[in-house]
Design an enzyme around this catalytic site. Structure first.
Site, PDB file in Angstrom:
ATOM      1  N   ASP A   1       0.881   8.622  -7.270  1.00 13.49           N
ATOM      2  CA  ASP A   1       2.104   8.807  -6.481  1.00 13.49           C
ATOM      3  C   ASP A   1       3.382   8.658  -7.302  1.00 13.49           C
ATOM      4  O   ASP A   1       4.348   9.407  -7.105  1.00 13.49           O
ATOM      5  CB  ASP A   1       2.136   7.801  -5.318  1.00 13.49           C
ATOM      6  CG  ASP A   1       1.151   8.176  -4.219  1.00 13.49           C
ATOM      7  OD1 ASP A   1       0.467   9.206  -4.380  1.00 13.49           O
ATOM      8  OD2 ASP A   1       1.063   7.454  -3.221  1.00 13.49           O
TER       9      ASP A   1
ATOM     10  N   ASP B   1      -1.782  -1.299  -5.750  1.00 11.50           N
ATOM     11  CA  ASP B   1      -2.482  -0.197  -5.097  1.00 11.50           C
ATOM     12  C   ASP B   1      -2.722   0.916  -6.118  1.00 11.50           C
ATOM     13  O   ASP B   1      -1.759   1.467  -6.670  1.00 11.50           O
ATOM     14  CB  ASP B   1      -1.640   0.331  -3.928  1.00 11.50           C
ATOM     15  CG  ASP B   1      -2.401   1.372  -3.129  1.00 11.50           C
ATOM     16  OD1 ASP B   1      -3.470   1.816  -3.588  1.00 11.50           O
ATOM     17  OD2 ASP B   1      -1.922   1.748  -2.044  1.00 11.50           O
TER      18      ASP B   1
ATOM     19  N   LEU C   1       0.841  -1.197   0.000  1.00 13.56           N
ATOM     20  CA  LEU C   1       0.000   0.000   0.000  1.00 13.56           C
ATOM     21  C   LEU C   1       0.872   1.241   0.000  1.00 13.56           C
ATOM     22  O   LEU C   1       2.002   1.221   0.481  1.00 13.56           O
ATOM     23  CB  LEU C   1      -0.894   0.004   1.244  1.00 13.56           C
ATOM     24  CG  LEU C   1      -1.884  -1.160   1.373  1.00 13.56           C
ATOM     25  CD1 LEU C   1      -2.675  -1.034   2.662  1.00 13.56           C
ATOM     26  CD2 LEU C   1      -2.823  -1.210   0.175  1.00 13.56           C
ATOM     27  N   CYS C   2       0.316   2.316  -0.546  1.00  9.76           N
ATOM     28  CA  CYS C   2       1.056   3.581  -0.591  1.00  9.76           C
ATOM     29  C   CYS C   2       1.353   4.062   0.826  1.00  9.76           C
ATOM     30  O   CYS C   2       0.505   3.882   1.688  1.00  9.76           O
ATOM     31  CB  CYS C   2       0.244   4.637  -1.326  1.00  9.76           C
ATOM     32  SG  CYS C   2       0.224   4.290  -3.089  1.00  9.76           S
ATOM     33  N   PRO C   3       2.493   4.644   1.114  1.00 14.60           N
ATOM     34  CA  PRO C   3       3.508   5.077   0.150  1.00 14.60           C
ATOM     35  C   PRO C   3       4.603   4.039  -0.125  1.00 14.60           C
ATOM     36  O   PRO C   3       5.641   4.402  -0.671  1.00 14.60           O
ATOM     37  CB  PRO C   3       4.120   6.278   0.868  1.00 14.60           C
ATOM     38  CG  PRO C   3       4.120   5.854   2.315  1.00 14.60           C
ATOM     39  CD  PRO C   3       2.870   5.025   2.490  1.00 14.60           C
TER      40      PRO C   3
END
Lengths: 439, 78, 205
Positions: free
Chosen positions: B48, B42, B15-17
């Site tokens: 991003d 994601d 998952l981000c980041p």
């Protein structure tokens, strides 16, 4: 004095307000804060005690601001700030302190060591000594606004896909994830990625909220850097959007530091702040108490414990809302000990999870949390902060805890969808949890 | 013309980041002008990764979604 | 002029220096910007502040003081002794006119403070952690205040100690704004900010 040291000290002086000065002066070096720190609790080396960490800052503070420190530095342990000290301070302020304020709660003087560490972070950022990753993530967030047109298309495409999932989950072909809807009551600010958008969309749909999704993510790496300029620039994107759309309220995804930034800090940064800011867990707790969400706790049958995020709990006051939610949506809720304002940090807060070189360090710092989780016997650890969830997931892998980490809203959605399914198959009365039971 | 990657990363499930964190780590292991190909799941990476490329001055060669998997290619310029 | 009177004047001058020094410290603090929180509070600031100075100071109120119960109680008694020694100084010119109960109370509280201080000195010398945190100033401050309290006790036992008590009082008063003892004024600000922060956020209070 080198230019870098000069930059560092200028930034430090800017931070030196009454609160910080009191925190620097008041420590009596009694050392009883030591065990309150999760880093010390995991590695009982006295250099990890909050008083010892802050002492690294007080040394150069005294050299600059205390007459005895200027005349007889050896007498009060004062010394000039050097380039080598900056390296040591970066390890301390970014790598060995998560700004959780557990030591502050435990200090007889109330020394705000987190404030000292924030000032140190600001100083290190100004001197170019902040972790590269935090700087890059902050700059990427700013770049996203500067190139909004470029990102809009990507983003809207993603949202339309999520919308289809929402329609499937709710069984409502008209279910929408509105974006940039002027005049909506709520601006919901998610985190980057789908995991905080879809569950919230299900809830907004369930209560019939008039909402719109923000174009921006709630995370603010500028805040971790203690870089006011970057932190404001990142927060401004959301504040401007809220003003432009004329919303009454900003609701934030489950994120600890985003709550601190927009709920507590941003009103100090912007003159005009005409909206309420809440976490989605406050909204969900309210909807549950109002009986607006049919819930079936048997959808979450496994034992669940809750990890209080330091930003939301100890430093944000959201201590009861998570419990109101959990008592309504799970069958077996078990408290960690200690909990609420006395809870231990997971070890990954204040940006540590995003700095790969400190992986081992934060795994060690999470030992106390691992013990707490094990003692509950829970199979699911709920946390309402993405930073915490990343850290808890890593601790799970590292220590073989055999748990699953979940957001609170994911558990609410499970219980809500199960209740809907039950209603669809057996149209008797939906399972509702009385408000009395929750208090 | 398809670029031959110097490094391929599997970032699926992160998952981000974290995808950005992993790319930032990995890019140091390819030479300037070198290329990283990565696969993630994601959807946050769609915003991003381009933003990270812009702010760090690296080149986003391509980013595309195939079913649930996002493939992107980044060229190291600095 | 008797030696006691002379020392009395010296104490008054030291008191003036102490007040001046603390005033200068206070000015240094108040000259710094105050950045109030403008966010809508969740709880009562005043309840937090009252908590910070009352219930929040109790030995059972914090995990740290529950864990270090005896050292904390020692610290409390040591500080009680300091107040008793200051009170001793304030009433010292009228010593012979004071009732026996006051003499006894002065003797007991300064004595308790001195014992607390002595334990504090030993802890700072022999506890590895405290040693790691301490500077010469920390040792000097606790030794000075302990000896001062012991002199206060001696003063209640025998008036011949008056000159010694006054000499140590003068030294302590001068040391207050210059040494670690100055935390006495910052304490009130630090606890105030602590209570304000946690009260507004509905965490304590």
């Amino acid at each position: 004095m080198s230019e870098r040291i000069q930059q560092a000290l200028t930034a430090f002086e800017k931070s030196l307000d009454r609160r910080l000065l009191a925190a620097l002066e008041v420590c009596a070096r009694c050392g009883i804060c030591a065990e309150s720190c999760h880093v010390f609790a995991a590695e009982p080396d006295f250099r990890n005690a909050p008083a010892a960490k802050a002492e690294a800052v007080r040394r150069f503070y005294r050299r600059l601001h205390d007459p005895i420190g200027r005349l007889f530095p050896w007498w009060v342990g004062a010394k000039d700030l050097t380039e080598a000290d900056l390296e040591e301070l970066a390890e301390i302020a970014f790598g060995a302190c998560t700004l959780c304020r557990r030591c502050t709660m435990n200090c007889p003087m109330g020394v705000d060591t987190a404030l000292i560490m924030r000032a140190t972070r600001a100083m290190l950022t100004a001197a170019g000594k902040a972790p590269e990753m935090l700087t890059q993530l902050a700059d990427a967030a700013i770049a996203r606004e500067e190139n909004l047109e470029f990102f809009r298309e990507f983003y809207i495409d993603q949202i339309r896909e999520l919308e289809r999932e929402l329609q499937e989950q709710t069984g409502d072909p008209d279910a929408r994830i509105p974006v940039e809807k002027a005049g909506a009551e709520i601006l919901y600010v998610a985190l980057s990625g789908a995991h905080t958008i879809l569950p919230a969309a299900v809830l907004f749909h369930a209560v019939g909220a008039d909402w719109t999704l923000s174009m921006f993510e709630a995370a603010n790496y500028g805040y971790f850097l203690a870089d006011l300029q970057r932190a404001r620039a990142i927060a401004r994107r959301i504040v401007d959007e809220a003003r432009r759309l004329g919303v009454k309220e900003i609701i934030l995804a489950e994120c600890g530091h985003a709550y601190t930034v927009l709920r507590w800090e941003a009103p100090n940064w912007f003159e005009d702040f005409p909206f309420r800011v809440r976490s989605i867990i406050e909204a969900a707790a309210e909807w549950i108490q109002q009986g607006r969400l049919p819930l079936d706790p048997s959808a979450n049958p496994e034992p669940v414990t809750y990890h209080d995020s330091c930003n939301l709990g100890r430093n944000g006051g959201l201590l009861e809302e998570p419990r109101i939610i959990l008592r309504a949506v799970v069958q077996d809720f078990r408290e960690m000990s200690p909990n609420r304002a006395e809870n231990f940090c997971c070890g990954g807060g204040a940006g540590l999870v995003a700095v790969p070189e400190w992986y081992e360090k934060r795994m060690r710092a999470g030992r106390r949390k691992v013990e707490q989780i094990r003692q509950t016997g829970a199979r699911i650890v709920a946390a309402s902060c993405d930073n915490c969830r990343l850290q808890l997931g890593d601790l799970n892998d590292y220590y073989g805890l055999g748990i699953r980490v979940s957001g609170l809203i994911d558990l609410v959605v499970n219980a809500y969808l199960a209740a809907r399914r039950m209603k669809a198959t057996a149209p008797a009365a939906p399972v509702r949890v009385s408000v009395q039971e929750l208090i | 013309m398809e670029v031959k990657p110097d490094l391929t990363l599997d970032l699926k499930g992160l998952l981000c980041p974290m995808p950005v964190v992993k790319i930032n780590q990995a890019i140091k292991n390819v030479p300037i002008g070198g290329v990283i190909e990565a696969y993630a799941t994601d959807p946050g990476v769609m915003a991003d990764i381009p933003a990270w490329c812009r702010s760090t001055g690296n080149e986003l060669v391509t980013i595309e979604k195939q079913d649930k998997v996002i493939r992107f290619v980044v060229r190291r310029l600095k | 002029m008797s030696a006691t009177t002379l020392w009395g004047w010296i104490v008054l001058i030291a008191l003036g220096l102490c007040i001046g020094g603390l005033g200068w410290r206070l000015y240094g603090l108040l000259a710094r910007p105050y950045r109030p929180d403008r966010a809508q509070p969740r709880g009562s600031a005043w309840r937090g502040i009252v908590y910070a100075f009352t219930w929040g100071m109790m030995p059972w109120a914090k995990e740290s003081t529950r864990r270090h119960f005896l050292p904390y109680v020692r610290g409390v008694l040591f500080h009680l002794g300091i107040f008793a020694t200051l009170a001793t100084l304030a009433v010292s010119p009228w010593r012979s006119a004071l009732p026996a109960s006051i003499t006894m109370a002065g003797l007991v509280f300064t004595g308790i403070g001195a014992v607390g201080g002595l334990i504090g000195i030993l802890m700072r010398i022999f506890d590895e952690r405290l040693r790691a945190l301490s500077h010469p100033d920390d040792y000097a401050a606790v030794v000075l205040v302990t000896v001062w309290q012991a002199a206060g006790m001696a003063f209640w036992t025998d008036p011949r100690w008056t000159a010694a008590f006054y000499a140590l009082s003068a030294l302590t008063l001068i040391a207050i704004p210059l040494t670690k003892i100055r935390h006495c004024i910052y304490f009130f600000f630090s606890r105030f900010f602590f209570g304000l922060f946690y009260g507004r956020r509905a965490v304590l209070g």
